[in-house]
Design an enzyme around this catalytic site. Structure first.
Site, PDB file in Angstrom:
ATOM      1  N   GLU A  53       0.824  -1.205   0.000  1.00 32.82           N
ATOM      2  CA  GLU A  53       0.000   0.000   0.000  1.00 32.82           C
ATOM      3  C   GLU A  53       0.867   1.268   0.000  1.00 32.82           C
ATOM      4  OE1 GLU A  53      -2.047  -2.835   3.014  1.00 32.82           O
ATOM      5  OE2 GLU A  53      -0.072  -2.568   2.101  1.00 32.82           O
ATOM      6  N   GLY A 292      27.327 -15.724  20.588  1.00 35.33           N
ATOM      7  CA  GLY A 292      28.360 -16.073  21.554  1.00 35.33           C
ATOM      8  C   GLY A 292      27.807 -16.188  22.955  1.00 35.33           C
ATOM      9  N   SER A 298      22.141 -13.624  27.818  1.00 33.84           N
ATOM     10  CA  SER A 298      21.060 -12.631  27.815  1.00 33.84           C
ATOM     11  C   SER A 298      19.733 -13.253  27.392  1.00 33.84           C
ATOM     12  CB  SER A 298      21.414 -11.483  26.857  1.00 33.84           C
ATOM     13  OG  SER A 298      22.537 -10.778  27.312  1.00 33.84           O
TER      14      SER A 298
END
Length: 358
Positions: A53, A292, A298
């Site tokens: 769009e 890593g 985390s």
């Protein structure tokens, strides 16, 4: 009604051009019509690209005012990779929207139609609906049936190292293991790594022609990836999260298949859910993390990891400064350690793949 079908078929034909490039997003085509003539066209070219769009309205310019917009899927109503198309339609003063089907994504799901109507725009839905549903059945199934799922995939030596103290990691596992990883990637929407993985390995992060490629998601806080690296120079859609406070963006990142997404990395480092939630909001539900030790830590901290795939090679790397596959702060007590269940073991030559659920 016959005219609506004619123009909707043109929109569907445009949408098909995105086949193989837009997944897990839908294939969408858009036509702008004025005085019974097509004045502009657009389609979603690849994941992360301008929406159909938006493309059609941009191409039409001022001519969009007072036109009728034909699109095979309800326009989006939320900020994702692009601004909401419904707002752009309203701003462009389009008088009528003709659509094929409601978007099953909860961010739209009829909300866009309501917003258009509330702003005085006529909405007609259901034109060539069966054709549209069939065209995007993979997308519909993905939205309705696929649950969020995160896997951490890592290759380690017998002593748990993912690289030497100098950062060398090629290759810990054998070719059979690596070929299997390429097959595994075809099952995911996105593959996520950090800057260090990119800088050290210059990976392609693809399925290596084993099937569809996942969207590549790179955490590159300072946009350090060099101009000649693979993730910048191949046509696999790539999303790069960078720090929103970065002022100067290198021009070589501004490519069609590269989508830059600013985030506050101070918040990301405290709560990795910021990244996970953004990916899920973009329909990237199945994510394989191949980063890593810091990124793995985390992601695990979010509590949203479902599975760990650990390739173990018969090597002893050694070195107190060599990285392990989970860094971070760790636990003070063994009893607090993350415990895996439903363990399966598979061999690839001398390598062992240990898979466990969380």
């Amino acid at each position: 009604m016959q005219e609506h079908k004619k123009f909707m078929q043109l929109a569907l034909d445009l949408a098909k051009k995105g086949q193989g490039y837009v997944y897990p997003n839908p294939m969408v085509g858009c036509i702008l019509v004025k005085n019974h003539k097509v004045i502009s066209r657009g389609y979603h070219k690849f994941f992360g690209a301008e929406h159909a769009e938006a493309q059609a309205i941009r191409n039409a310019g001022d001519k969009a005012k007072g036109s009728t917009l034909y699109v095979n899927l309800e326009p989006c109503n939320n900020w994702g990779k692009c601004p909401p198309c419904v707002d752009l339609i309203i701003k462009s003063q389009i008088k009528k929207v003709v659509c094929s089907m409601i978007d099953p994504n909860s961010h739209a799901s009829g909300k866009s139609f309501k917003k258009l109507k509330d702003n005085g725009i006529e909405v007609i839905n259901g034109v060539l609906e069966k054709k549209s549903i069939n065209l995007n059945k993979e997308y519909v199934n993905h939205i309705k049936k696929v649950k969020a799922y995160i896997t951490i995939k890592t290759a380690v030596s017998l002593d748990g190292k993912i690289a030497t103290s100098k950062g060398d990691s090629k290759w810990i596992t054998n070719e059979k293991s690596r070929n299997f990883v390429h097959q595994i990637r075809t099952q995911y929407d996105a593959i996520l790594v950090g800057t260090n993985t990119v800088l050290k390995d210059n990976p392609v992060l693809s399925s290596h022609n084993k099937g569809k490629n996942p969207i590549r998601v790179i955490l590159d806080e300072k946009l350090k990836t060099p101009v000649n690296y693979n993730i910048i120079n191949s046509k696999i859609p790539t999303m790069i999260f960078y720090d929103e406070n970065l002022k100067n963006i290198p021009e070589y990142f501004l490519k069609d298949f590269v989508k830059l997404i600013p985030v506050d990395f101070k918040i990301v480092k405290k709560d990795f859910n910021v990244i996970i939630d953004k990916l899920h909001n973009m329909s990237l539900k199945r994510i394989v993390v191949e980063g890593g030790g810091e990124i793995n830590a985390s992601v695990l901290k979010t509590g949203k990891v479902n599975e760990i795939m650990l390739f173990i090679a018969p090597l002893i790397v050694g070195g107190r400064n060599a990285k392990t596959f989970v860094e971070g702060d760790g636990n003070d007590c063994i009893t607090d350690s993350l415990k895996l269940k439903k363990i399966t073991i598979k061999r690839f030559g001398n390598d062992i793949l240990l898979t466990g659920k969380i």
